[in-house]
Design a protein around this motif. Sequence first.
Motif, PDB file in Angstrom:
ATOM      1  N   ARG A  17     -12.146 -25.725 -43.149  1.00 25.43           N
ATOM      2  CA  ARG A  17     -11.412 -26.628 -44.019  1.00 25.43           C
ATOM      3  C   ARG A  17     -12.681 -26.263 -45.260  1.00 25.43           C
ATOM      4  NH1 ARG A  17     -12.041 -31.904 -46.609  1.00 25.43           N
ATOM      5  NH2 ARG A  17     -12.729 -32.480 -44.666  1.00 25.43           N
TER       6      ARG A  17
ATOM      7  N   SER B  41      -5.138 -21.269 -50.022  1.00 28.54           N
ATOM      8  CA  SER B  41      -5.989 -21.966 -49.151  1.00 28.54           C
ATOM      9  C   SER B  41      -5.597 -21.915 -46.969  1.00 28.54           C
ATOM     10  CB  SER B  41      -6.364 -23.751 -49.258  1.00 28.54           C
ATOM     11  OG  SER B  41      -6.155 -23.947 -50.435  1.00 28.54           O
ATOM     12  N   ARG B  42      -4.823 -22.090 -47.348  1.00 32.78           N
ATOM     13  CA  ARG B  42      -3.825 -21.807 -45.696  1.00 32.78           C
ATOM     14  C   ARG B  42      -4.806 -20.991 -45.228  1.00 32.78           C
ATOM     15  NH1 ARG B  42       1.004 -21.625 -46.324  1.00 32.78           N
ATOM     16  NH2 ARG B  42       1.312 -19.603 -45.771  1.00 32.78           N
TER      17      ARG B  42
ATOM     18  N   ALA C 130      -1.410 -21.917 -50.530  1.00 29.51           N
ATOM     19  CA  ALA C 130      -1.007 -20.993 -50.126  1.00 29.51           C
ATOM     20  C   ALA C 130      -2.125 -20.202 -49.553  1.00 29.51           C
ATOM     21  CB  ALA C 130      -0.003 -20.263 -50.009  1.00 29.51           C
TER      22      ALA C 130
ATOM     23  N   SER D 242      -3.013 -26.053 -32.954  1.00 29.04           N
ATOM     24  CA  SER D 242      -3.508 -25.778 -33.720  1.00 29.04           C
ATOM     25  C   SER D 242      -5.074 -25.427 -33.347  1.00 29.04           C
ATOM     26  CB  SER D 242      -3.965 -26.941 -34.904  1.00 29.04           C
ATOM     27  OG  SER D 242      -4.591 -26.818 -36.300  1.00 29.04           O
TER      28      SER D 242
ATOM     29  N   GLU E  38       1.373 -15.300 -43.002  1.00 29.06           N
ATOM     30  CA  GLU E  38       2.143 -14.969 -44.594  1.00 29.06           C
ATOM     31  C   GLU E  38       2.899 -13.745 -44.555  1.00 29.06           C
ATOM     32  OE1 GLU E  38       0.477 -15.821 -47.595  1.00 29.06           O
ATOM     33  OE2 GLU E  38       0.227 -16.846 -46.466  1.00 29.06           O
TER      34      GLU E  38
ATOM     35  N   ARG F 122      -6.803 -21.989 -34.430  1.00 33.29           N
ATOM     36  CA  ARG F 122      -8.076 -21.739 -34.745  1.00 33.29           C
ATOM     37  C   ARG F 122      -9.288 -20.612 -33.803  1.00 33.29           C
ATOM     38  NH1 ARG F 122     -10.179 -26.851 -36.491  1.00 33.29           N
ATOM     39  NH2 ARG F 122      -8.149 -27.375 -36.764  1.00 33.29           N
TER      40      ARG F 122
END
Length: 173
Positions: A31, A21-22, A19, A102, A126, A106
């Motif tokens: 990344r 890292s996300r 979580a 995605s 979140e 982003r």
Amino acid sequence: MDVDAEESFLAYVRERVAALSRIAFLLTGDRHLAEDLVQETLLRVVGRWARIAAGGDPDAYVRRALYHQHVSVWRRHRGRTVPLDQPPERAGPDEAGAVTDSVAVRAALATLAPKQRAVIVLRYFEDLTEAQTADVLGCRVGTVKSQTRDALTRLRAVAPGLLSETAELGARG
């Protein structure tokens, strides 16, 4: 650090590293930078873990530390560009639609100011309340509301293809 605190910290990291890292990936858009951000944050937190864990909700503290570490790194490195010898890595084996979404999300997040990006990530990825987001960012609820409004306006302008998703986000806000 005593044995109980060490075990508690290791259990927390095992449970929450994905979580975190996300969140870090959504904040940084990269990344590798996200991995570095999580690692730096956890290194800063480990020395205070016994006190943090005793406070009841270590997630709030760690999220706040993650956000502040991100802003600190962003301020140090803003304006610097690093030329690459090769293009960035391509997405792994994912369904085409999910990859496209995605990439669009982003790219849209990358157009936001760091605080706006943090508000969007915390509120909608979140699923924190406005009050929880304000606590993590160390600001007032009104600031969260205005940053959210401005960020959603910006996202609608730069990514009209995401309009249906941001309309849902705005309805939630």
